[in-house]
Design a protein around this motif. Structure first.
Motif, short mmCIF file in Angstrom:
data_model
loop_
_atom_site.label_atom_id
_atom_site.label_comp_id
_atom_site.label_asym_id
_atom_site.label_seq_id
_atom_site.Cartn_x
_atom_site.Cartn_y
_atom_site.Cartn_z
N GLY A 23 -33.00 -83.94 -29.16
CA GLY A 23 -31.96 -82.82 -29.57
C GLY A 23 -31.77 -83.01 -30.93
N LEU A 24 -31.81 -81.94 -31.99
CA LEU A 24 -31.77 -82.05 -33.36
C LEU A 24 -30.33 -81.40 -33.26
CD1 LEU A 24 -33.93 -80.84 -36.35
CD2 LEU A 24 -31.45 -80.44 -36.07
N ILE A 25 -29.07 -82.32 -34.03
CA ILE A 25 -28.06 -81.90 -34.26
C ILE A 25 -27.54 -81.78 -35.58
CG2 ILE A 25 -25.55 -82.52 -33.64
CD1 ILE A 25 -26.69 -83.79 -30.98
N THR A 26 -27.06 -80.73 -36.22
CA THR A 26 -26.44 -80.83 -37.38
C THR A 26 -24.92 -81.02 -37.41
OG1 THR A 26 -25.87 -78.36 -37.58
CG2 THR A 26 -28.24 -79.09 -38.20
N GLY A 27 -24.57 -81.56 -38.73
CA GLY A 27 -22.92 -81.88 -38.65
C GLY A 27 -22.78 -83.22 -37.69
N ALA A 28 -23.73 -83.85 -37.39
CA ALA A 28 -23.52 -84.85 -36.50
C ALA A 28 -22.77 -86.09 -36.74
CB ALA A 28 -25.10 -85.41 -35.92
N SER A 29 -22.33 -86.38 -37.80
CA SER A 29 -21.50 -87.53 -38.44
C SER A 29 -20.11 -87.75 -37.90
CB SER A 29 -21.73 -87.50 -40.01
OG SER A 29 -21.06 -86.33 -40.69
N SER A 30 -19.69 -86.60 -37.58
CA SER A 30 -18.36 -86.42 -37.08
C SER A 30 -17.81 -85.30 -36.22
CB SER A 30 -17.33 -86.29 -38.41
OG SER A 30 -17.34 -85.09 -38.89
N GLY A 31 -16.65 -85.17 -35.49
CA GLY A 31 -16.24 -83.98 -34.73
C GLY A 31 -17.03 -83.71 -33.54
N ILE A 32 -17.14 -82.49 -33.29
CA ILE A 32 -17.99 -82.03 -32.28
C ILE A 32 -19.49 -82.32 -32.47
CG2 ILE A 32 -18.63 -79.72 -31.13
CD1 ILE A 32 -16.46 -78.64 -32.20
N GLY A 33 -20.00 -82.27 -33.61
CA GLY A 33 -21.44 -82.82 -33.65
C GLY A 33 -21.58 -84.27 -33.05
N LYS A 34 -20.73 -85.08 -33.54
CA LYS A 34 -20.80 -86.50 -33.06
C LYS A 34 -20.76 -86.68 -31.61
CE LYS A 34 -19.05 -90.98 -34.36
NZ LYS A 34 -18.09 -91.83 -35.44
N GLU A 35 -19.79 -85.91 -31.05
CA GLU A 35 -19.67 -85.96 -29.53
C GLU A 35 -20.72 -85.13 -28.67
OE1 GLU A 35 -17.50 -87.65 -28.08
OE2 GLU A 35 -16.51 -88.15 -30.00
N LEU A 36 -21.51 -84.27 -29.26
CA LEU A 36 -22.56 -83.69 -28.61
C LEU A 36 -23.87 -84.64 -28.75
CD1 LEU A 36 -22.70 -80.19 -30.31
CD2 LEU A 36 -22.38 -80.66 -27.88
N ALA A 37 -23.83 -85.68 -29.95
CA ALA A 37 -24.89 -86.45 -29.80
C ALA A 37 -24.56 -87.71 -28.86
CB ALA A 37 -24.89 -87.20 -31.31
N ARG A 38 -23.47 -87.91 -28.75
CA ARG A 38 -22.86 -89.15 -27.79
C ARG A 38 -23.37 -88.63 -26.12
NH1 ARG A 38 -17.40 -90.38 -30.44
NH2 ARG A 38 -17.73 -92.47 -31.61
N ILE A 39 -22.87 -87.00 -25.99
CA ILE A 39 -23.25 -86.71 -24.69
C ILE A 39 -24.78 -86.69 -24.31
CG2 ILE A 39 -23.23 -84.55 -23.38
CD1 ILE A 39 -20.64 -84.18 -24.59
#
Length: 256
Positions: free
Chosen positions: A5-21
């Motif tokens: 999964g490539l996630i932009t804006g992953a350092s905080s907020g929704i993006g960080k939570e998407l990375a965790r999931i």
């Protein structure tokens, strides 16, 4: 790397939570943002907690060719993207004619141009493999004009329309596209947009609950998900019957 999964804006907020999931599901990650130190902290935490592989790419997506550079780096390492999370974006409060053009131009570049470019770069590979999912973080702002955030609301209207159109084009390909449309969420967005002291963010949702709803909708191949029931009722049943000037005045007051 598998199920990347490539996630932009992953350092905080929704993006960080998407990375965790994504990591909780034992799926590997490429995480992208400007802040490399925050990305490296997230990488270490996810790899230790879930045994996944996480690649960090520190990149300013408002810069020309940033998407192409990401694609070329992944190609060199033989990494295929199976899940694309276009999450990076920002807003800014103020009268359009009084706002700095550099800020507005950067908003358009990030919210629209980068999202579109990354879809264009990674969708062909997904289609070729008959496998892939895209989650574009949009907003309930995309369903109406937004005085005091005219450009931000317009960029999200683009994301909604674009996501649904390409989802239709991809029917039968094995690839789906979903628009995530939250209302106010308790992230850095509010501070960046100068909205943290407005009524709009009084009952903001959590990044985790928003990411969970978006991820589930993506896995189900839905066209869109409006994450709050009350907002969904308002958007689908209220706004179409509300005079436009009345609706815009309501939006203006909530952001004043």
């Amino acid at each position: 790397m598998n199920n990347v999964g490539l996630i932009t804006g992953a350092s905080s907020g929704i993006g960080k939570e998407l990375a965790r999931i994504h990591a909780e599901k034992k799926r590997d990650l490429v995480i992208v943002a400007r802040r490399e130190s925050e990305l490296n902290e997230l990488k270490q935490a996810l790899e230790q907690a879930h045994g996944v592989s996480v690649k960090v790419i520190a990149k300013d997506l408002t810069k020309p060719d940033s998407g192409k550079e990401i694609r070329e780096e992944l190609d060199r390492e033989g990494i295929n993207v199976d899940y694309l999370f276009n999450n990076a974006g920002f807003g800014g409060r103020g009268n359009f004619h009084e706002q700095e053009w550099g800020m507005l131009s950067g908003m358009i570049d990030l919210n629209i141009k980068s999202l579109t470019e990354l879809c264009h770069l990674f969708l062909p590979g997904m289609v070729k493999r008959s496998k892939g999912k895209v989650l574009n973080t949009s907003s309930t702002a995309g369903f109406m004009p937004g005085p005091l955030q005219a450009v931000y609301f317009a960029t999200k209207a683009y994301v909604n329309s674009f996501s649904k159109a390409i989802a239709s084009e991809l029917e039968g390909s094995g690839v789906t596209v979903t628009a995530l449309c939250p209302g106010a969420v308790a992230t850095e967005f509010a501070d960046t947009a100068d909205l943290s002291d407005t009524s709009l963010f009084e009952n903001a949702a959590t990044p985790r609950s928003t990411a969970e709803k978006g991820y589930a909708a993506m896995e189900a191949g839905k066209l869109e998900v409006i994450t709050e029931f009350g907002l969904k009722v308002m958007i689908k049943a209220g706004i179409p019957f509300t005079p436009e000037r009345v609706g815009m005045n309501m939006i203006k007051k909530m952001q004043a």
